[in-house]
Write a protein that holds these residues in place. Sequence first.
Motif, PDB file in Angstrom:
ATOM      1  N   GLU A  48      -2.302  17.837  62.449  1.00  0.00           N
ATOM      2  CA  GLU A  48      -2.553  19.142  63.046  1.00  0.00           C
ATOM      3  C   GLU A  48      -1.291  19.687  63.737  1.00  0.00           C
ATOM      4  O   GLU A  48      -0.927  20.847  63.572  1.00  0.00           O
ATOM      5  CB  GLU A  48      -3.692  18.982  64.057  1.00  0.00           C
ATOM      6  N   SER A  49      -0.627  18.798  64.496  1.00  0.00           N
ATOM      7  CA  SER A  49       0.588  19.215  65.202  1.00  0.00           C
ATOM      8  C   SER A  49       1.841  18.979  64.380  1.00  0.00           C
ATOM      9  O   SER A  49       2.934  19.288  64.834  1.00  0.00           O
ATOM     10  CB  SER A  49       0.716  18.466  66.525  1.00  0.00           C
TER      11      SER A  49
ATOM     12  N   PRO B 288       5.092  21.105  72.786  1.00  0.00           N
ATOM     13  CA  PRO B 288       5.679  22.123  71.906  1.00  0.00           C
ATOM     14  C   PRO B 288       6.886  22.774  72.575  1.00  0.00           C
ATOM     15  O   PRO B 288       7.846  23.163  71.905  1.00  0.00           O
ATOM     16  CB  PRO B 288       4.556  23.143  71.717  1.00  0.00           C
TER      17      PRO B 288
ATOM     18  N   ASP C  57       0.227  19.910  72.479  1.00  0.00           N
ATOM     19  CA  ASP C  57       0.155  19.821  71.021  1.00  0.00           C
ATOM     20  C   ASP C  57      -1.221  20.301  70.564  1.00  0.00           C
ATOM     21  O   ASP C  57      -2.183  20.302  71.330  1.00  0.00           O
ATOM     22  CB  ASP C  57       0.407  18.367  70.580  1.00  0.00           C
ATOM     23  N   TRP C  58      -1.319  20.693  69.292  1.00  0.00           N
ATOM     24  CA  TRP C  58      -2.549  21.325  68.794  1.00  0.00           C
ATOM     25  C   TRP C  58      -3.844  20.580  69.095  1.00  0.00           C
ATOM     26  O   TRP C  58      -4.827  21.209  69.527  1.00  0.00           O
ATOM     27  CB  TRP C  58      -2.443  21.624  67.289  1.00  0.00           C
TER      28      TRP C  58
ATOM     29  N   TYR D 107       3.579  27.670  68.554  1.00  0.00           N
ATOM     30  CA  TYR D 107       4.565  26.805  67.902  1.00  0.00           C
ATOM     31  C   TYR D 107       3.863  26.068  66.767  1.00  0.00           C
ATOM     32  O   TYR D 107       2.641  25.899  66.798  1.00  0.00           O
ATOM     33  CB  TYR D 107       5.094  25.771  68.903  1.00  0.00           C
TER      34      TYR D 107
ATOM     35  N   GLN E  46       3.949  23.064  66.481  1.00  0.00           N
ATOM     36  CA  GLN E  46       3.465  21.837  67.119  1.00  0.00           C
ATOM     37  C   GLN E  46       2.273  22.039  68.052  1.00  0.00           C
ATOM     38  O   GLN E  46       1.527  21.108  68.308  1.00  0.00           O
ATOM     39  CB  GLN E  46       4.643  21.219  67.883  1.00  0.00           C
ATOM     40  N   GLY E  47       2.136  23.227  68.601  1.00  0.00           N
ATOM     41  CA  GLY E  47       1.078  23.457  69.573  1.00  0.00           C
ATOM     42  C   GLY E  47       1.212  24.839  70.186  1.00  0.00           C
ATOM     43  O   GLY E  47       1.765  25.746  69.570  1.00  0.00           O
ATOM     44  N   ALA E  48       0.731  24.962  71.415  1.00  0.00           N
ATOM     45  CA  ALA E  48       0.728  26.291  72.016  1.00  0.00           C
ATOM     46  C   ALA E  48       0.797  26.182  73.526  1.00  0.00           C
ATOM     47  O   ALA E  48       0.440  25.161  74.113  1.00  0.00           O
ATOM     48  CB  ALA E  48      -0.539  27.036  71.617  1.00  0.00           C
TER      49      ALA E  48
END
Lengths: 547, 547
Positions: free
Chosen positions: A153-154, A232, B405-406, B441, B443-445
Amino acid sequence: MRRWNGWGDDTISFALAPDALAFLAERVGDGHGVTDASFEQACAQVAPSRLPPHRLIETAAPVRVRHALGQSLPDWLKLRYGRIGATPDGVAFPESADDVRELLHYAQRYHVALIPHGGGTSVAGHLTAEAGALPVLSVSTTRMCRLQHLDHESQLATFGAGVFGPDLEAQLRAHGFTLGHFPQSFEYSTLGGWIVTRSSGQQSLRYGRIEQLFAGGVMETPAGRLDIQTFPASAAGTDLREIVLGSEGRMGILTEATVRVTPAPEYEAFHAVFYPDWHSAERAVRELAQAKLGLSMLRLSNGVETQTMLALAGHKKLIGVLEAYLSLRGCGEGKCMLMIGASGDRAQARAAMAQALTLARKRGGVHIGRKLGDKWKQNRFRNVYLRNAAWEHGYVIDTVETAVDWPRVESTMLAVEAAARQALAVHGEHVHTYTHLSHLYAQGASVYTTFVYRLAGNFDEDMARWRTLKGAVSQAIVDCGGTISHQHGVGSDHAPYLAAEKGEIGMAAMAAIFRHFDPQGVMNPGKLLPNVQPSQPSRAPSQGIAA
Amino acid sequence: MRRWNGWGDDTISFALAPDALAFLAERVGDGHGVTDASFEQACAQVAPSRLPPHRLIETAAPVRVRHALGQSLPDWLKLRYGRIGATPDGVAFPESADDVRELLHYAQRYHVALIPHGGGTSVAGHLTAEAGALPVLSVSTTRMCRLQHLDHESQLATFGAGVFGPDLEAQLRAHGFTLGHFPQSFEYSTLGGWIVTRSSGQQSLRYGRIEQLFAGGVMETPAGRLDIQTFPASAAGTDLREIVLGSEGRMGILTEATVRVTPAPEYEAFHAVFYPDWHSAERAVRELAQAKLGLSMLRLSNGVETQTMLALAGHKKLIGVLEAYLSLRGCGEGKCMLMIGASGDRAQARAAMAQALTLARKRGGVHIGRKLGDKWKQNRFRNVYLRNAAWEHGYVIDTVETAVDWPRVESTMLAVEAAARQALAVHGEHVHTYTHLSHLYAQGASVYTTFVYRLAGNFDEDMARWRTLKGAVSQAIVDCGGTISHQHGVGSDHAPYLAAEKGEIGMAAMAAIFRHFDPQGVMNPGKLLPNVQPSQPSRAPSQGIAA
């Protein structure tokens, strides 16, 4: 098996065609091959180990010779001529972070210098086993090489830091991902090595430098375990990743690293475009870099490099046809080849390539399609074997690289090439020198220059030629305001030039960081920075082995 | 003129419509405005200055009050209630790096704490004038604000570090460039402040965070002048920029900075897309971020934020029509608004937007065009004035932000919101809380949560409410594995939570770096890190003012 005294695997060779040899002879004179020392001769030189025994440490001569040096030219000279010099007193093969911790305790207790060893492909003298009077232990990270975690996911993957490029990519491709980090050393270098030397891959335009890919990890240091979480992004003080990046073994040993991965590209293409001269080519490539089209590679060869690559390509007839066509289109002598790569989602990558080719043509570029690009991709990790082939015919191939802002790109290229030519003129030798811009940025470019010249045939004279040339080109880089390394790190060979870019205050700050993590100064002493004074008296050695 | 006890300029106000007030009252109860203390009352509290006189230092009460605090909620409470607490003993206005050097010598000689002051918009307590027993000097960087050099070719601009956002953009736009760094504080924050707190702008998706924009600069530190050269990239050891970034005044004062600029965009558009629920919206925005389309903004509001923004927008009829349409298309209660921005070259930006909208629709998004986006752009720096308007009606608006991360995005959002609600339940108060993902991102937010609740009407109770709430949400962030700040830095308010992400070893490393640059511990003591012990005995004060 890995070649012990040259590049790569000893079952792979890359012959130079007679035409290629004639091309080199015409430029720098006939080469005369040198008889290499044997591995046995090298092993016979190895001094008795000064290390107290430890379950993780091997002290047999062969393993010590194989970890004594890297791939820089002086390292090669030592290996080929059988003048190895210092070897590590032993090599450890830790399999876990706890093993590494144990080795750090051992090093502190017995006052032993540790040299982290990944793939051993350093071209800057990171591995040289010289640590004053201290015994030296080389620590191979290569048994820490598993994919430990993959977060789909990431898009994060955690690996043992000693994983080699191909093993890393194979483990990722099995899950549909790629890291996309392809330095020329890819096949024999490791993730940890990339990180601690701030490596940059050939497709960094899309995937980013290792700095952008490194999301977190674990480093064992004499001061303790530094465990860097992944985010992130963060605004919380110092980014600890940045202390690890470029630390070149001075603060600890990276045991695992989490990297940002990307779905494996469904499409990839490399196209070649020719320009009649350097000025139009440089201008075009700057525009392309600044247009942020989402390409994966831009790589511009100057006139001499273009000529050399075509000459060494070995397909005289085909190249003749190509050159005739290019000449008709206005690209004659002095023409410069630009390689453009696009990778990723099919529609996006094709659109980016189409935009790039439109822009490239607008500046006078002649697009010749994918053939040369396909060839380049096929040989991207093979060209470096040319070093072996050239050596066998009595020629040295060596390189330096820097990066500068756009206004200094051309002047730096010219200054480095001129410095190399003048340097060996003193030795009565010609240097065939050429350059490409290997990595393009909106702000400027890396300037990557290659030197071909003849071996003298004896160690001292060849070492002297290298010293003269390396000194001259490094000084030229510094005088032009370039960084002493864009992608290979500092090690021993670039250390004397580092202060020119960091300044006294910057150097002192770096020293303070490493001294904090390694107060006894046992971590890769002498590399990157002049050796750091221990901030506290070192513990008395309990077995009388320390200085 | 700058409001002394609230956001922005005192000629600008942003009223809350009756419907908006009703909306808030329904959620958290009727608000009761508080009478603010006057500027004169605040000035009357200021203690005599403890500073020896200096030509660059002003010690009059008004200037000291104006530099005493930032824009965090506790800072507001102190200002609004006239309970200022400590003020700096003086404010210096250096006009050059040499002036700053002189002030550093002064601080070391007289053992005075220095607090660098840019635009004073910190929301994390960076400016609080508490330094134990040391006298405090606030150093305003705002007279160092000129565009000093512009390199068109490399797209690099060098500014005095105290330049405000609008002045920076105006000077660049005159030459056809933009920095593209637009934090919500843009109008009143400075380049130097952005750098030392690792700021991120609303369009960082295209332009990058300040980390990517900061190419080099000069910082005056007690250990000397750190002059960081610009390179497009470098593999030469520690990246010294990364020591300056996020240093929050602990190591020195940034006097000039070179930043990477971009041609001003010829096209810019913001489109709104609605999703029926959070899950579909989050999935869509993750795909958009990972598709690397070259957008300039992605910003996703959760259901309650979407509802709140529409309610506060003030155009009840139009919004009613919109909501009816959205409802027909399946986006009823719980719908989430995604804002998509594209900027740059017209063809490229339009293509990126078209691709984004296609992808957004594929995941169930309902595209409603540019109207809301245009409105958002128009008010991007005005919405923050709502804090003033809400205060006048007896409501607090406060925010926190993190990045994860997500896999942890949703759980972090829910945990932070729940923590806030529970925290004020203890005080018998409701919290209206809502969240958006402000920066996306692969990778995540970032997870950016807003809290609206009622003022108690007395300083101690309001401070207690804030402490309870801030503590609860910060702990929730840490427990979820988030960074304690994605874009506002650490200051005083987040310092207690920093060790959770950096670890003991990381904290010690940061302390070692700052101690190296500031052995006496005079630079912004107590911010970012618990105060650093001086590594050498401080010089005896010559005028008896030190502790």
